[in-house]
Design a protein around this motif. Structure first.
Motif, PDB file in Angstrom:
ATOM      1  N   LYS A   1     -16.151   5.369   3.487  1.00 50.22           N
ATOM      2  CA  LYS A   1     -14.316   5.236   2.887  1.00 50.22           C
ATOM      3  C   LYS A   1     -13.693   7.053   3.227  1.00 50.22           C
ATOM      4  O   LYS A   1     -13.049   6.837   3.620  1.00 50.22           O
TER       5      LYS A   1
ATOM      6  N   TYR B   1     -22.397   5.753 -16.627  1.00 53.09           N
ATOM      7  CA  TYR B   1     -21.597   4.215 -15.430  1.00 53.09           C
ATOM      8  C   TYR B   1     -22.113   3.051 -16.362  1.00 53.09           C
ATOM      9  O   TYR B   1     -20.984   2.379 -16.883  1.00 53.09           O
TER      10      TYR B   1
ATOM     11  N   GLY C   1     -11.219   6.859  -7.394  1.00 51.33           N
ATOM     12  CA  GLY C   1     -11.837   5.011  -6.540  1.00 51.33           C
ATOM     13  C   GLY C   1     -10.204   4.812  -5.834  1.00 51.33           C
ATOM     14  O   GLY C   1     -10.077   3.913  -5.369  1.00 51.33           O
ATOM     15  N   SER C   2     -10.667   5.895  -4.404  1.00 51.96           N
ATOM     16  CA  SER C   2      -9.316   5.917  -3.331  1.00 51.96           C
ATOM     17  C   SER C   2      -9.443   5.514  -2.371  1.00 51.96           C
ATOM     18  O   SER C   2      -8.612   5.011  -1.690  1.00 51.96           O
ATOM     19  N   GLY C   3     -10.551   4.971  -2.001  1.00 50.76           N
ATOM     20  CA  GLY C   3     -10.618   3.363  -1.527  1.00 50.76           C
ATOM     21  C   GLY C   3      -9.947   4.373   0.433  1.00 50.76           C
ATOM     22  O   GLY C   3     -10.775   5.677   0.306  1.00 50.76           O
TER      23      GLY C   3
ATOM     24  N   LEU D   1     -13.057   8.003 -17.506  1.00 53.60           N
ATOM     25  CA  LEU D   1     -14.022   8.501 -16.316  1.00 53.60           C
ATOM     26  C   LEU D   1     -12.736   9.777 -15.819  1.00 53.60           C
ATOM     27  O   LEU D   1     -12.784  10.376 -14.859  1.00 53.60           O
TER      28      LEU D   1
ATOM     29  N   SER E   1     -16.582   7.028  -4.346  1.00 49.85           N
ATOM     30  CA  SER E   1     -17.925   6.683  -4.609  1.00 49.85           C
ATOM     31  C   SER E   1     -18.815   6.266  -3.009  1.00 49.85           C
ATOM     32  O   SER E   1     -20.208   5.945  -2.392  1.00 49.85           O
ATOM     33  N   THR E   2     -17.942   5.586  -2.525  1.00 49.03           N
ATOM     34  CA  THR E   2     -18.498   5.185  -0.646  1.00 49.03           C
ATOM     35  C   THR E   2     -17.721   6.540   0.179  1.00 49.03           C
ATOM     36  O   THR E   2     -16.732   7.035   0.308  1.00 49.03           O
TER      37      THR E   2
ATOM     38  N   HIS F   1       1.000  -1.113  -0.281  1.00 53.51           N
ATOM     39  CA  HIS F   1      -0.360  -0.065   0.160  1.00 53.51           C
ATOM     40  C   HIS F   1       0.789   1.488   0.164  1.00 53.51           C
ATOM     41  O   HIS F   1       0.460   1.960  -1.207  1.00 53.51           O
TER      42      HIS F   1
ATOM     43  N   VAL G   1      -8.925   0.003  -9.495  1.00 52.99           N
ATOM     44  CA  VAL G   1     -10.022   0.307  -9.820  1.00 52.99           C
ATOM     45  C   VAL G   1     -11.133   0.004 -10.773  1.00 52.99           C
ATOM     46  O   VAL G   1     -12.194  -0.864 -10.714  1.00 52.99           O
TER      47      VAL G   1
ATOM     48  N   PHE H   1      -5.815   5.177  -0.980  1.00 52.19           N
ATOM     49  CA  PHE H   1      -4.148   5.032  -1.608  1.00 52.19           C
ATOM     50  C   PHE H   1      -5.275   4.930  -3.109  1.00 52.19           C
ATOM     51  O   PHE H   1      -5.453   5.143  -3.761  1.00 52.19           O
TER      52      PHE H   1
ATOM     53  N   GLU I   1     -17.810   9.952 -12.808  1.00 57.17           N
ATOM     54  CA  GLU I   1     -17.696  10.513 -13.771  1.00 57.17           C
ATOM     55  C   GLU I   1     -19.440  11.818 -13.658  1.00 57.17           C
ATOM     56  O   GLU I   1     -20.149  12.337 -14.997  1.00 57.17           O
TER      57      GLU I   1
ATOM     58  N   ARG J   1      -5.669   3.197  -9.077  1.00 55.25           N
ATOM     59  CA  ARG J   1      -5.048   2.765  -8.465  1.00 55.25           C
ATOM     60  C   ARG J   1      -6.140   0.953  -7.675  1.00 55.25           C
ATOM     61  O   ARG J   1      -7.290   1.551  -7.397  1.00 55.25           O
TER      62      ARG J   1
HETATM   63  N1  SAH Z   1      -7.547   3.288  -4.948  1.00 59.20           N
HETATM   64  C1  SAH Z   1      -7.960   1.274  -3.681  1.00 59.20           C
HETATM   65  C2  SAH Z   1      -9.095   1.902  -3.779  1.00 59.20           C
HETATM   66  C3  SAH Z   1      -9.495   0.551  -4.941  1.00 59.20           C
HETATM   67  S1  SAH Z   1     -10.895  -0.512  -4.505  1.00 59.20           S
HETATM   68  C4  SAH Z   1      -6.700   0.917  -3.315  1.00 59.20           C
HETATM   69  O1  SAH Z   1      -6.138   0.917  -4.329  1.00 59.20           O
HETATM   70  O2  SAH Z   1      -6.583   0.638  -2.257  1.00 59.20           O
HETATM   71  C5  SAH Z   1     -11.842   0.313  -5.427  1.00 59.20           C
HETATM   72  C6  SAH Z   1     -12.797   1.994  -5.399  1.00 59.20           C
HETATM   73  O3  SAH Z   1     -12.906   2.196  -6.296  1.00 59.20           O
HETATM   74  C7  SAH Z   1     -14.058   1.368  -4.187  1.00 59.20           C
HETATM   75  O4  SAH Z   1     -13.497   1.998  -2.635  1.00 59.20           O
HETATM   76  C8  SAH Z   1     -14.714   2.088  -5.005  1.00 59.20           C
HETATM   77  O5  SAH Z   1     -16.181   2.736  -4.274  1.00 59.20           O
HETATM   78  C9  SAH Z   1     -14.293   3.341  -5.614  1.00 59.20           C
HETATM   79  N2  SAH Z   1     -14.974   3.109  -7.587  1.00 59.20           N
HETATM   80  C10 SAH Z   1     -15.427   1.913  -8.359  1.00 59.20           C
HETATM   81  N3  SAH Z   1     -15.353   3.244  -9.373  1.00 59.20           N
HETATM   82  C11 SAH Z   1     -16.192   3.910  -8.611  1.00 59.20           C
HETATM   83  C12 SAH Z   1     -16.444   5.658  -9.410  1.00 59.20           C
HETATM   84  N4  SAH Z   1     -17.040   5.399 -10.773  1.00 59.20           N
HETATM   85  N5  SAH Z   1     -16.248   6.475  -9.327  1.00 59.20           N
HETATM   86  C13 SAH Z   1     -16.088   6.686  -7.652  1.00 59.20           C
HETATM   87  N6  SAH Z   1     -15.290   5.626  -7.302  1.00 59.20           N
HETATM   88  C14 SAH Z   1     -15.382   4.688  -7.530  1.00 59.20           C
END
Ligand code: SAH
Length: 230
Positions: free
Chosen positions: A104, A222, A76-78, A154, A100-101, A55, A145, A81, A128, A143
């Motif tokens: 997180k 999407y 999609g930073s989760g 995106l 999107s969550t 990580h 995603v 990262f 998007e 990363r």
């Molecule tokens: N980048 C982090 C998390 C990867 S998991 C790492 O490398 O550890 C993928 C993440 O992308 C999830 O948290 C999910 O909620 C997010 N995600 C997927 N599609 C997305 C979108 N269209 N817009 C924003 N977030 C998105």
């Protein structure tokens, strides 16, 4: 060797020099992720050494590709990262974690603040759908995603013309299926940086430059992007 020395050494092996305070802050961030992970799922990686390499150090692989002073968006930073390690190592940048969550993003916002990072903010939502952020960034990262053609649709709209999209991948295999996306979106691959992480896992950072303003028909919804990638 303790975790601090281990992180500093592994980072320097990939060309990133971390000072002691920055490395210590990132180790605190690791602990915050691991304790939040007991309440909701942020990572499958639970062992300290593996976390540091896969990580923290992995996230730093793109550090040299970010323009000085960049405004950066991490799609999609989760759990943060790659953007939190990048913002820690590159205090000149200003990073927005986008996911999107909301849960997180609340975590990232609190955890980044508690390690003293003033250059990280968060947006909860889908990449998007962030019309007010289109054309706003000098750099975008992503990363783990989605596939590269989906990611390009995106990422490229979020960039200024001349900005760079830094895609974290295992290898460059997806370039073949991304030609149409690149020509439709007006971007080209300008750098491919391959490295092996400590322990041997292969990684590739692909860097794309945005060449012209994005056609306003992109990004699509999407459902359409996923069903029929460029
Ligand atoms: N980048 C982090 C998390 C990867 S998991 C790492 O490398 O550890 C993928 C993440 O992308 C999830 O948290 C999910 O909620 C997010 N995600 C997927 N599609 C997305 C979108 N269209 N817009 C924003 N977030 C998105």
């Amino acid at each position: 060797m303790d975790d601090l020395e281990f992180l500093i050494l592994r980072a320097s092996e990939i060309g990133v020099e971390l000072d002691g305070d920055t490395a210590a802050a990132l180790l605190t961030y690791k602990n915050l992720v691991l304790s939040a992970n007991e309440k909701f799922n942020l990572t499958a990686i639970k062992e300290d050494g593996e976390f540091i390499v896969k990580h923290l150090v992995d996230s730093l692989l793109g550090a040299s590709e970010i323009p000085f002073g960049a405004r950066l968006c991490d799609i999609g930073s989760g759990a943060g990262f790659p953007c939190v390690p990048l913002a820690a190592a590159r205090k000149d940048i200003c990073a927005v974690a986008l996911d999107s969550t909301a849960k997180k993003m609340n975590f990232v916002s609190e955890a980044a603040k508690s390690i003293g990072l003033g250059n990280v903010s968060t947006v909860a939502g889908r990449a998007e759908e962030q019309k007010n952020l289109f054309g706003a960034f000098d750099a975008v990262t992503a990363r783990a995603v989605s596939s590269l053609p989906v990611l390009l649709e995106l990422a490229i709209p979020l960039l200024k013309v001349g900005g760079v999209f830094i895609a974290y991948k295992t290898d460059d295999g997806e370039l073949e299926i991304s030609k149409r996306a690149l020509s439709e979106l007006g971007a080209k691959c300008v750098n491919i940086k391959s490295a092996a992480l400590y322990g041997g896992d292969k990684r590739t950072v692909l860097v794309f430059e945005k060449l012209k303003a994005t056609n306003p028909k992109y990004p699509r919804l999407y459902g359409a992007i996923k069903k029929n990638p460029l």
